[in-house]
Write an enzyme that holds these catalytic residues in place. Structure first.
Site, PDB file in Angstrom:
ATOM      1  N   LYS A 173       0.962   4.014  -2.966  1.00  0.00           N
ATOM      2  CA  LYS A 173       0.523   5.403  -2.775  1.00  0.00           C
ATOM      3  C   LYS A 173       1.653   6.397  -3.092  1.00  0.00           C
ATOM      4  CE  LYS A 173      -3.796   4.834  -1.595  1.00  0.00           C
ATOM      5  NZ  LYS A 173      -4.882   5.351  -2.440  1.00  0.00           N
ATOM      6  N   TYR A 230       0.833  -1.215   0.000  1.00  0.00           N
ATOM      7  CA  TYR A 230       0.000   0.000   0.000  1.00  0.00           C
ATOM      8  C   TYR A 230       0.871   1.270   0.000  1.00  0.00           C
ATOM      9  CZ  TYR A 230      -3.676   3.251   1.629  1.00  0.00           C
ATOM     10  OH  TYR A 230      -4.561   4.302   1.758  1.00  0.00           O
TER      11      TYR A 230
HETATM   12  N1  LIG Z   1      -9.621   6.230   5.332  1.00  0.00           N
HETATM   13  C1  LIG Z   1      -8.355   6.588   5.472  1.00  0.00           C
HETATM   14  O1  LIG Z   1      -7.861   6.743   6.598  1.00  0.00           O
HETATM   15  C2  LIG Z   1      -7.500   6.849   4.267  1.00  0.00           C
HETATM   16  C3  LIG Z   1      -6.256   7.455   4.469  1.00  0.00           C
HETATM   17  C4  LIG Z   1      -5.445   7.716   3.371  1.00  0.00           C
HETATM   18  C5  LIG Z   1      -5.866   7.395   2.114  1.00  0.00           C
HETATM   19  N2  LIG Z   1      -7.076   6.789   1.929  1.00  0.00           N
HETATM   20  C6  LIG Z   1      -7.473   6.472   0.564  1.00  0.00           C
HETATM   21  O2  LIG Z   1      -8.711   7.054   0.288  1.00  0.00           O
HETATM   22  C7  LIG Z   1      -9.395   6.286  -0.703  1.00  0.00           C
HETATM   23  C8  LIG Z   1     -10.788   5.938  -0.203  1.00  0.00           C
HETATM   24  O3  LIG Z   1     -10.673   5.176   0.979  1.00  0.00           O
HETATM   25  P1  LIG Z   1     -11.875   5.052   2.013  1.00  0.00           P
HETATM   26  O4  LIG Z   1     -11.281   5.058   3.366  1.00  0.00           O
HETATM   27  O5  LIG Z   1     -12.929   6.014   1.665  1.00  0.00           O
HETATM   28  O6  LIG Z   1     -12.325   3.539   1.705  1.00  0.00           O
HETATM   29  P2  LIG Z   1     -13.779   2.886   1.547  1.00  0.00           P
HETATM   30  O7  LIG Z   1     -13.509   1.420   1.623  1.00  0.00           O
HETATM   31  O8  LIG Z   1     -14.744   3.487   2.488  1.00  0.00           O
HETATM   32  O9  LIG Z   1     -14.180   3.265   0.063  1.00  0.00           O
HETATM   33  C9  LIG Z   1     -13.468   2.739  -1.020  1.00  0.00           C
HETATM   34  C10 LIG Z   1     -14.403   2.609  -2.206  1.00  0.00           C
HETATM   35  O10 LIG Z   1     -13.622   2.164  -3.313  1.00  0.00           O
HETATM   36  C11 LIG Z   1     -14.319   1.115  -3.960  1.00  0.00           C
HETATM   37  N3  LIG Z   1     -13.362   0.225  -4.609  1.00  0.00           N
HETATM   38  C12 LIG Z   1     -12.417  -0.556  -4.049  1.00  0.00           C
HETATM   39  N4  LIG Z   1     -11.772  -1.247  -4.995  1.00  0.00           N
HETATM   40  C13 LIG Z   1     -12.322  -0.888  -6.174  1.00  0.00           C
HETATM   41  C14 LIG Z   1     -12.091  -1.278  -7.524  1.00  0.00           C
HETATM   42  N5  LIG Z   1     -11.169  -2.211  -7.833  1.00  0.00           N
HETATM   43  N6  LIG Z   1     -12.825  -0.697  -8.494  1.00  0.00           N
HETATM   44  C15 LIG Z   1     -13.766   0.221  -8.197  1.00  0.00           C
HETATM   45  N7  LIG Z   1     -14.068   0.607  -6.941  1.00  0.00           N
HETATM   46  C16 LIG Z   1     -13.337   0.049  -5.943  1.00  0.00           C
HETATM   47  C17 LIG Z   1     -15.081   0.388  -2.848  1.00  0.00           C
HETATM   48  O11 LIG Z   1     -16.160  -0.380  -3.378  1.00  0.00           O
HETATM   49  C18 LIG Z   1     -15.518   1.556  -1.993  1.00  0.00           C
HETATM   50  O12 LIG Z   1     -16.760   2.073  -2.433  1.00  0.00           O
HETATM   51  C19 LIG Z   1      -8.524   5.061  -0.961  1.00  0.00           C
HETATM   52  O13 LIG Z   1      -7.751   5.287  -2.108  1.00  0.00           O
HETATM   53  C20 LIG Z   1      -7.652   4.996   0.275  1.00  0.00           C
HETATM   54  O14 LIG Z   1      -6.438   4.346   0.034  1.00  0.00           O
HETATM   55  C21 LIG Z   1      -7.902   6.518   2.978  1.00  0.00           C
END
Ligand SMILES: NC(=O)c1ccc[n+]([C@@H]2O[C@H](COP(=O)([O-])OP(=O)(O)OC[C@H]3O[C@@H](n4cnc5c(N)ncnc54)[C@H](O)[C@@H]3O)[C@@H](O)[C@H]2O)c1
Length: 255
Positions: A151, A147
């Site tokens: 990123k 991951y």
């Molecule tokens: N939540 C955190 O603390 C955090 C921190 C840093 C970065 N991020 C990044 O933010 C983004 C969103 O994360 P989140 O926390 O909202 O997660 P989440 O799991 O709540 O939402 C992720 C969404 O992406 C969709 N998804 C996953 N794989 C997919 C694919 N192959 N094709 C299409 N859709 C797909 C899922 O169905 C879901 O709706 C991600 O890229 C994650 O790495 C999150």
């Protein structure tokens, strides 16, 4: 954002959902693109948006989804790439290459596929804005051996594409969230990988980020207010990156 067509990947949940809601609230027409069709339909109904099934882990699915959007809905002004998957915090001895590949395939390759599909069309129209969601995990080390590098790749990809498409009028920027309260973070808390108190204590502001705060930063970078900004990585982390080195000196002065 009136009249603008905005595609948000991963918009069925968490940060992507918050972005979809923010752009809709500001008057844009939003395409909710996700592999979770039921979740995408729920969000799209609530914001009067469109749904497109898209698995960003598959080149064919991204091509089909993009073609459907161009044919059925129209030209895309803004792309937000939020779809992503988290990874278990395993040492290399336990992290299978299958899991490593899955995470890198979705988080880095999938983000590139979407940028290529929509950014190429934007560059032909000579306008558009892309915002990719990376992570502070791509800027420092952590027990996330797929991951984190994926990123970091997303951050560099934003710089590469900003230079590639800047001359064609397309801006490409990155937002790197810190720990953000979303369903995927909740899962990490539920399986004891993460702990709310620890995460909050490791930030200068003493709390988690909420998804709406990420959406506000994404909206800003995609809007005309950021018309001179391209190729940046905007960290939205409640001061996680600045606070963590203080641990070596006994921690922040809280009182
Ligand atoms: N939540 C955190 O603390 C955090 C921190 C840093 C970065 N991020 C990044 O933010 C983004 C969103 O994360 P989140 O926390 O909202 O997660 P989440 O799991 O709540 O939402 C992720 C969404 O992406 C969709 N998804 C996953 N794989 C997919 C694919 N192959 N094709 C299409 N859709 C797909 C899922 O169905 C879901 O709706 C991600 O890229 C994650 O790495 C999150």
């Amino acid at each position: 954002m009136q009249q603008q067509l905005v595609v948000v990947t991963g918009a069925a949940s968490g940060i992507g959902e918050a972005c979809a809601r923010e752009f809709a609230r500001q008057g844009a027409t939003v395409v909710v693109a996700d592999r979770d069709l039921a979740g995408a339909q729920r969000v799209a109904t609530e914001i009067s948006g469109h749904v497109v099934a898209m698995d960003i882990g598959s080149e064919q699915s991204v091509m089909d989804g993009a073609a459907q959007i161009f044919e059925r809905i129209g030209s895309v002004d803004v792309l937000v790439n939020s779809a992503g998957v988290l990874q278990r915090t395993l040492p290399p001895s336990q992290l299978s290459m299958k899991e490593w590949d899955l995470v890198a395939n979705v988080d880095l390759r999938g983000t590139y596929l979407c940028c290529a599909a929509f950014g190429t069309a934007m560059s032909e129209r000579r306008r558009g804005a892309i915002v990719n969601i990376a992570s502070v995990a791509g800027m420092r080390s952590g027990p996330l051996h797929s991951y984190g590098p994926a990123k970091a790749g997303v951050i560099n990809l934003g710089e590469c594409l900003a230079a590639e498409w800047g001359p064609k009028g397309v801006r490409v920027n990155t937002v790197s969230p810190g720990f953000t309260a979303t369903p995927s973070l909740q899962k990490g808390i539920a399986n004891h990988t993460l702990e709310t108190e620890n995460m909050s204590r490791s930030t200068a502001l003493g709390r988690l980020v909420n998804a709406g705060e990420i959406a506000a930063a994404v909206f800003f970078l995609a809007s005309p207010a950021a018309s001179a900004i391209t190729g940046v990585n905007l960290v939205v982390d409640c001061g996680y990156l600045v606070a963590t080195p203080w641990g070596s000196y006994g921690g922040l002065r809280r009182n």
